[in-house]
Design a protein around this motif. Sequence first.
Motif, PDB file in Angstrom:
ATOM      1  N   ASP A 228      -9.095  23.923  -4.434  1.00 33.32           N
ATOM      2  CA  ASP A 228      -7.829  25.014  -4.048  1.00 33.32           C
ATOM      3  C   ASP A 228      -8.208  26.322  -4.198  1.00 33.32           C
ATOM      4  O   ASP A 228      -8.262  26.959  -5.218  1.00 33.32           O
ATOM      5  N   TYR A 229      -8.400  26.930  -3.056  1.00 29.73           N
ATOM      6  CA  TYR A 229      -8.869  28.365  -2.857  1.00 29.73           C
ATOM      7  C   TYR A 229      -8.053  29.198  -1.650  1.00 29.73           C
ATOM      8  O   TYR A 229      -7.662  28.481  -0.932  1.00 29.73           O
ATOM      9  N   PHE A 230      -8.165  30.406  -1.910  1.00 33.44           N
ATOM     10  CA  PHE A 230      -7.343  31.394  -0.973  1.00 33.44           C
ATOM     11  C   PHE A 230      -8.642  31.896   0.079  1.00 33.44           C
ATOM     12  O   PHE A 230      -9.442  32.409  -0.754  1.00 33.44           O
ATOM     13  N   SER A 231      -8.432  31.744   1.099  1.00 29.62           N
ATOM     14  CA  SER A 231      -9.411  32.293   2.220  1.00 29.62           C
ATOM     15  C   SER A 231      -9.344  33.463   2.974  1.00 29.62           C
ATOM     16  O   SER A 231     -10.027  33.941   3.653  1.00 29.62           O
ATOM     17  N   THR A 232      -8.112  34.098   2.837  1.00 37.63           N
ATOM     18  CA  THR A 232      -7.780  35.237   3.649  1.00 37.63           C
ATOM     19  C   THR A 232      -8.421  36.419   3.242  1.00 37.63           C
ATOM     20  O   THR A 232      -8.507  36.901   1.853  1.00 37.63           O
ATOM     21  N   GLU A 233      -8.999  37.317   4.055  1.00 33.57           N
ATOM     22  CA  GLU A 233      -9.730  38.709   3.585  1.00 33.57           C
ATOM     23  C   GLU A 233      -8.614  39.702   3.309  1.00 33.57           C
ATOM     24  O   GLU A 233      -7.590  39.634   3.882  1.00 33.57           O
ATOM     25  N   CYS A 234      -9.213  40.540   2.566  1.00 31.47           N
ATOM     26  CA  CYS A 234      -8.098  41.639   2.207  1.00 31.47           C
ATOM     27  C   CYS A 234      -7.639  42.540   3.629  1.00 31.47           C
ATOM     28  O   CYS A 234      -8.620  42.790   4.359  1.00 31.47           O
ATOM     29  N   ILE A 235      -6.484  42.779   3.784  1.00 27.92           N
ATOM     30  CA  ILE A 235      -6.210  43.393   4.898  1.00 27.92           C
ATOM     31  C   ILE A 235      -6.287  44.971   4.950  1.00 27.92           C
ATOM     32  O   ILE A 235      -6.441  45.355   5.931  1.00 27.92           O
ATOM     33  N   TYR A 236      -6.916  45.435   3.866  1.00 28.93           N
ATOM     34  CA  TYR A 236      -7.123  46.832   3.844  1.00 28.93           C
ATOM     35  C   TYR A 236      -8.937  46.978   3.909  1.00 28.93           C
ATOM     36  O   TYR A 236      -9.314  48.013   3.633  1.00 28.93           O
ATOM     37  N   SER A 237      -9.745  45.901   4.063  1.00 26.77           N
ATOM     38  CA  SER A 237     -11.129  45.872   3.972  1.00 26.77           C
ATOM     39  C   SER A 237     -11.871  45.995   5.175  1.00 26.77           C
ATOM     40  O   SER A 237     -13.059  46.163   5.312  1.00 26.77           O
ATOM     41  N   PRO A 238     -11.265  46.040   6.370  1.00 23.61           N
ATOM     42  CA  PRO A 238     -12.126  45.932   7.674  1.00 23.61           C
ATOM     43  C   PRO A 238     -13.177  47.509   7.820  1.00 23.61           C
ATOM     44  O   PRO A 238     -13.911  46.870   8.360  1.00 23.61           O
ATOM     45  N   ASN A 239     -12.539  48.323   7.277  1.00 28.28           N
ATOM     46  CA  ASN A 239     -13.485  49.567   7.441  1.00 28.28           C
ATOM     47  C   ASN A 239     -14.209  49.819   5.991  1.00 28.28           C
ATOM     48  O   ASN A 239     -15.206  50.857   6.009  1.00 28.28           O
ATOM     49  N   ALA A 240     -14.268  48.743   5.256  1.00 28.86           N
ATOM     50  CA  ALA A 240     -15.267  48.671   3.985  1.00 28.86           C
ATOM     51  C   ALA A 240     -16.806  49.023   4.305  1.00 28.86           C
ATOM     52  O   ALA A 240     -17.215  48.454   5.365  1.00 28.86           O
ATOM     53  N   TYR A 241     -17.529  50.026   3.461  1.00 32.42           N
ATOM     54  CA  TYR A 241     -18.931  50.206   3.815  1.00 32.42           C
ATOM     55  C   TYR A 241     -19.470  49.062   3.600  1.00 32.42           C
ATOM     56  O   TYR A 241     -20.631  48.483   4.286  1.00 32.42           O
TER      57      TYR A 241
END
Length: 343
Positions: A228-241
Amino acid sequence: MPVLCSSCSHKRAVLKRPKTAHSLCKECFFWAFEEEVHQTIVAAKLFKQGERVGIAASGGKDSTVLAHVMKLLNERYNYGLELMLLSVDEGITGYRDDSLETVKRNQEQYELPLKIVSYEELYGWTMDAIVKQVGLKNNCTFCGVFRRQALDRGAIMLKVDKICTGHNADDVAETVFMNILRGDIARLRRCTDISTTSEGEGVVPRCKPLKYAYEKEIVLYAYFKKLDYFSTECIYSPNAYRGHARTFLKDLESVRPSSIMDVIHSGENLSVREGVKMPVQGTCDRCGYISSQALCKSCVLLEGLNRGLPRLGIGKHHRLHNKILSQQPLTEKEEKKLKSVDF
């Protein structure tokens, strides 16, 4: 014609390991994956009998697999560890609040104690509030710095001897690339260490039991085990280096699957020429946390947020640290420059 497992030779193979190219059935894959993690733990002497160990739990695939495997191996090989889950609530609506529900289910499934610490509780800020002030370009800098210190603070509350994190082989290789691209020799020297310890108040040793586990294999393990795990990416990470390093690494891996491990081994064997000036580790004059400057990065970022000067912790503004420590007002020119959010 079905492919037989290359390990047991009589069951049908359900996957081809990206790491070794062996075709394995579920049971043989589970055993191989778990044994490799066990060998990593034993070879690096990560734990001692009777230690209290905090597992950094985010609800994602890496930390969920780590919690599952650590509990399993602790019982299978009698490590004698007292395990507990430690989570950080960054305050990201629609992401972290949902993932923490997964962590709470993991707590019940693995019957482990859980401690949750929040940015709002520790710093008086949530990531939602921080993003409103700093924008989406350098928000990951704030989150990464605060998260590291929050884990240490949570570990102290739990009175654990070590924290183990879910960093996998892909994460380590990406970090090597990032430090090369930034020219950060100090971090490049230690980013491949499987266990890190630092002298300073409120710093708990950390280790990476999944250091040599490929991300693809962690996903396969979680999938076949029905974890049982959560697979959504952080909503603030698209521009992460880190995203740029990840894309580059995936391109390399598609051509040469061993690239991930090759990068890690290269990082492990790097040495710094004698005479190269390295940062001297000390402690923050304000909070006592480890720092190579008068103020740690967390205190500088927090000061910038509280003063409405978001650029204070981004870039090189060390000359302003003495002013901050002595509560001196900044000049009009300094304030105007630091109030800009166009990073």
